[in-house]
Design a protein around this motif. Structure first.
Motif, PDB file in Angstrom:
ATOM      1  N   LEU A  16       0.831  -1.074   0.205  1.00  0.00           N
ATOM      2  CA  LEU A  16       0.124  -0.010  -0.217  1.00  0.00           C
ATOM      3  C   LEU A  16       0.912   1.422  -0.017  1.00  0.00           C
ATOM      4  CD1 LEU A  16      -2.791  -0.753   2.690  1.00  0.00           C
ATOM      5  CD2 LEU A  16      -3.122  -0.547   0.077  1.00  0.00           C
ATOM      6  N   GLY A  17       1.866   1.147   0.688  1.00  0.00           N
ATOM      7  CA  GLY A  17       2.899   2.190   0.867  1.00  0.00           C
ATOM      8  C   GLY A  17       3.773   2.493  -0.586  1.00  0.00           C
ATOM      9  N   LYS A  18       3.876   1.477  -0.980  1.00  0.00           N
ATOM     10  CA  LYS A  18       4.384   1.651  -2.565  1.00  0.00           C
ATOM     11  C   LYS A  18       3.502   2.433  -3.625  1.00  0.00           C
ATOM     12  CE  LYS A  18       6.310  -1.099  -6.453  1.00  0.00           C
ATOM     13  NZ  LYS A  18       6.553  -2.531  -6.975  1.00  0.00           N
ATOM     14  N   PHE A  19       2.172   1.946  -3.596  1.00  0.00           N
ATOM     15  CA  PHE A  19       1.356   2.380  -4.506  1.00  0.00           C
ATOM     16  C   PHE A  19       0.841   3.707  -4.076  1.00  0.00           C
ATOM     17  CE2 PHE A  19       1.457  -1.908  -5.639  1.00  0.00           C
ATOM     18  CZ  PHE A  19       1.867  -2.089  -6.817  1.00  0.00           C
ATOM     19  N   PHE A  20       0.843   3.922  -2.792  1.00  0.00           N
ATOM     20  CA  PHE A  20      -0.190   5.289  -2.171  1.00  0.00           C
ATOM     21  C   PHE A  20       0.816   5.998  -1.474  1.00  0.00           C
ATOM     22  CE2 PHE A  20      -3.270   1.867  -3.246  1.00  0.00           C
ATOM     23  CZ  PHE A  20      -4.199   2.435  -4.163  1.00  0.00           C
ATOM     24  N   GLY A  21       2.063   5.661  -1.399  1.00  0.00           N
ATOM     25  CA  GLY A  21       3.047   6.159  -0.340  1.00  0.00           C
ATOM     26  C   GLY A  21       2.697   8.005  -0.726  1.00  0.00           C
ATOM     27  N   GLU A  22       2.526   8.439  -1.886  1.00  0.00           N
ATOM     28  CA  GLU A  22       2.756   9.902  -1.906  1.00  0.00           C
ATOM     29  C   GLU A  22       1.261  10.694  -1.393  1.00  0.00           C
ATOM     30  OE1 GLU A  22       4.032  10.785  -5.847  1.00  0.00           O
ATOM     31  OE2 GLU A  22       5.878   9.838  -5.706  1.00  0.00           O
ATOM     32  N   LYS A  23       0.509   9.763  -1.284  1.00  0.00           N
ATOM     33  CA  LYS A  23      -0.913  10.266  -0.810  1.00  0.00           C
ATOM     34  C   LYS A  23      -1.116  10.302   0.728  1.00  0.00           C
ATOM     35  CE  LYS A  23      -3.176   8.095  -4.777  1.00  0.00           C
ATOM     36  NZ  LYS A  23      -3.302   9.218  -5.604  1.00  0.00           N
ATOM     37  N   GLU A  24      -0.403  11.665   1.082  1.00  0.00           N
ATOM     38  CA  GLU A  24      -0.447  12.018   2.349  1.00  0.00           C
ATOM     39  C   GLU A  24      -1.550  11.749   3.270  1.00  0.00           C
ATOM     40  OE1 GLU A  24       1.035  15.794   5.420  1.00  0.00           O
ATOM     41  OE2 GLU A  24       1.847  15.629   3.217  1.00  0.00           O
ATOM     42  N   LYS A  25      -2.885  12.410   2.741  1.00  0.00           N
ATOM     43  CA  LYS A  25      -4.096  12.128   3.300  1.00  0.00           C
ATOM     44  C   LYS A  25      -4.561  10.600   3.597  1.00  0.00           C
ATOM     45  CE  LYS A  25      -8.404  14.726   3.301  1.00  0.00           C
ATOM     46  NZ  LYS A  25      -8.079  15.411   4.415  1.00  0.00           N
ATOM     47  N   PHE A  26      -4.292   9.907   2.608  1.00  0.00           N
ATOM     48  CA  PHE A  26      -4.502   8.387   2.834  1.00  0.00           C
ATOM     49  C   PHE A  26      -3.853   7.790   3.947  1.00  0.00           C
ATOM     50  CE2 PHE A  26      -3.880   3.877   1.973  1.00  0.00           C
ATOM     51  CZ  PHE A  26      -4.798   3.470   1.534  1.00  0.00           C
ATOM     52  N   ALA A  27      -2.492   8.217   4.005  1.00  0.00           N
ATOM     53  CA  ALA A  27      -1.791   7.635   4.948  1.00  0.00           C
ATOM     54  C   ALA A  27      -2.317   8.143   6.227  1.00  0.00           C
ATOM     55  CB  ALA A  27      -0.241   8.024   4.852  1.00  0.00           C
ATOM     56  N   LYS A  28      -2.763   9.325   6.564  1.00  0.00           N
ATOM     57  CA  LYS A  28      -3.135   9.870   7.681  1.00  0.00           C
ATOM     58  C   LYS A  28      -4.292   9.385   8.174  1.00  0.00           C
ATOM     59  CE  LYS A  28      -5.073  14.447   9.663  1.00  0.00           C
ATOM     60  NZ  LYS A  28      -5.273  15.663   9.594  1.00  0.00           N
ATOM     61  N   ASN A  29      -5.425   9.110   7.176  1.00  0.00           N
ATOM     62  CA  ASN A  29      -6.512   8.487   7.546  1.00  0.00           C
ATOM     63  C   ASN A  29      -6.471   6.930   8.136  1.00  0.00           C
ATOM     64  OD1 ASN A  29      -8.097  10.708   7.034  1.00  0.00           O
ATOM     65  ND2 ASN A  29      -8.397  10.195   4.897  1.00  0.00           N
ATOM     66  N   LEU A  30      -5.557   6.184   7.310  1.00  0.00           N
ATOM     67  CA  LEU A  30      -5.016   4.868   7.748  1.00  0.00           C
ATOM     68  C   LEU A  30      -4.767   4.807   9.112  1.00  0.00           C
ATOM     69  CD1 LEU A  30      -5.138   1.990   6.525  1.00  0.00           C
ATOM     70  CD2 LEU A  30      -2.815   2.375   5.961  1.00  0.00           C
ATOM     71  N   LEU A  31      -3.699   5.859   9.500  1.00  0.00           N
ATOM     72  CA  LEU A  31      -3.028   5.957  10.817  1.00  0.00           C
ATOM     73  C   LEU A  31      -4.271   6.232  11.930  1.00  0.00           C
ATOM     74  CD1 LEU A  31      -0.130   7.885  10.144  1.00  0.00           C
ATOM     75  CD2 LEU A  31      -0.134   5.637  11.694  1.00  0.00           C
ATOM     76  N   ILE A  32      -4.993   7.229  11.556  1.00  0.00           N
ATOM     77  CA  ILE A  32      -6.240   7.372  12.622  1.00  0.00           C
ATOM     78  C   ILE A  32      -7.337   6.259  12.667  1.00  0.00           C
ATOM     79  CG2 ILE A  32      -8.193   9.156  12.855  1.00  0.00           C
ATOM     80  CD1 ILE A  32      -6.583  11.160  11.479  1.00  0.00           C
ATOM     81  N   LEU A  33      -7.490   5.828  11.652  1.00  0.00           N
ATOM     82  CA  LEU A  33      -8.525   4.527  11.495  1.00  0.00           C
ATOM     83  C   LEU A  33      -8.050   3.389  12.547  1.00  0.00           C
ATOM     84  CD1 LEU A  33     -11.210   3.337  10.425  1.00  0.00           C
ATOM     85  CD2 LEU A  33      -9.690   2.283   8.766  1.00  0.00           C
ATOM     86  N   SER A  34      -6.569   3.236  12.310  1.00  0.00           N
ATOM     87  CA  SER A  34      -5.903   2.122  13.064  1.00  0.00           C
ATOM     88  C   SER A  34      -5.874   2.569  14.707  1.00  0.00           C
ATOM     89  CB  SER A  34      -4.458   1.848  12.494  1.00  0.00           C
ATOM     90  OG  SER A  34      -3.654   2.745  12.852  1.00  0.00           O
ATOM     91  N   ALA A  35      -5.693   3.846  14.839  1.00  0.00           N
ATOM     92  CA  ALA A  35      -5.610   4.227  16.246  1.00  0.00           C
ATOM     93  C   ALA A  35      -6.797   4.159  16.932  1.00  0.00           C
ATOM     94  CB  ALA A  35      -5.274   5.682  16.278  1.00  0.00           C
ATOM     95  N   GLY A  36      -7.965   4.531  16.239  1.00  0.00           N
ATOM     96  CA  GLY A  36      -9.277   4.377  16.793  1.00  0.00           C
ATOM     97  C   GLY A  36      -9.718   2.852  17.032  1.00  0.00           C
ATOM     98  N   PHE A  37      -9.171   2.010  16.554  1.00  0.00           N
ATOM     99  CA  PHE A  37      -9.270   0.450  16.447  1.00  0.00           C
ATOM    100  C   PHE A  37      -8.388  -0.056  17.779  1.00  0.00           C
ATOM    101  CE2 PHE A  37      -8.195  -4.103  15.807  1.00  0.00           C
ATOM    102  CZ  PHE A  37      -9.360  -4.471  15.296  1.00  0.00           C
TER     103      PHE A  37
END
Length: 230
Positions: A16-37
């Motif tokens: 996912l990092g390879k293909f979407f690594g430049e999408k900072e908002k995607f990375a941020k949302n993934l982090l926040i989603l995992s933090a809530g979990f």
């Protein structure tokens, strides 16, 4: 099967990092989603199990986990929070201190799941979910000219086997010690997830997407808890 899932979660995050690594908002949302979990798993499953064990002073190990994570962040520089540092990127490999900190972090996570057979264990689900954003950042960091170098795959492999090694290492401990290790990792998870969720927005405005991602993470964790309970 659990070892396979642990390794797969790292590889999935890296890709996912390879293909979407430049999408900072995607990375941020993934982090926040995992933090809530993660924070929901801690409060709903990990801590109730820790305190119901009635081991003396087990709460000290939760505090120790928080403090240990603060110390580890001197090595990882907030990598677990999605903080990318590019000053070593030209070498296409992570600094040794960062690798050591990440390995210790993942290794400790694996110890409490020694002898675990249930792949739907909420704590295990928390590790798998947590691996995705960290590996995402790892993949985004190591990608160079749209491919990974040999050294990059070495770093990824070391991180991928850290939790499985911790899991195997945990087999050598008396099962009575599990609550202590669980408390230690619970403290680590609590610190990471709370930093991601509660760190201030730069403009101090309400971030509705952030709130939505936290709620989604909480919902997924509650579903995992209910599914496991039945």
């Amino acid at each position: 099967m659990i070892i396979f899932l642990l390794i797969l979660s790292v590889l999935a995050g890296v890709l996912l990092g390879k293909f979407f690594g430049e999408k900072e908002k995607f990375a941020k949302n993934l982090l926040i989603l995992s933090a809530g979990f993660l924070i929901t798993i801690c409060l709903n499953d990990v801590f109730p199990e820790v305190y119901s064990s009635k081991h003396h002073n087990v709460g000290i190990f939760v505090i120790a986990g928080v403090l240990l994570q603060i110390l580890l962040e001197n090595l990882t520089k907030g990598f677990e929070h999605g903080h990318l540092h590019h000053h070593h990127e030209e070498k296409n490999i992570l600094p040794i201190a960062l690798m050591v900190g990440m390995f210790i972090h993942a290794f400790l996570e694996g110890i409490p799941i020694a002898n675990e057979k249930n792949i739907f264990n909420p704590y295990l689900m928390g590790i798998l979910f947590h691996n995705l954003p960290i590996s995402f950042v790892l993949g985004a960091f190591l990608i160079h000219k749209n491919k990974f170098s040999t050294s990059s795959w070495l770093v990824i492999s070391i991180f991928a086997i850290a939790s499985p090694l911790g899991m195997l290492f945990g087999n050598y401990f008396n099962s009575d010690y599990k609550p202590y290790f669980l408390a230690l990792v619970g403290g680590i998870f609590l610190h990471i997830s709370s930093v991601i969720i509660f760190e201030s927005n730069k403009n101090h405005n309400i971030d509705w997407m952030k709130i939505l991602m936290v709620i989604c993470g909480i919902g997924l964790a509650l579903f995992s808890h209910i599914f496991h309970s039945h």
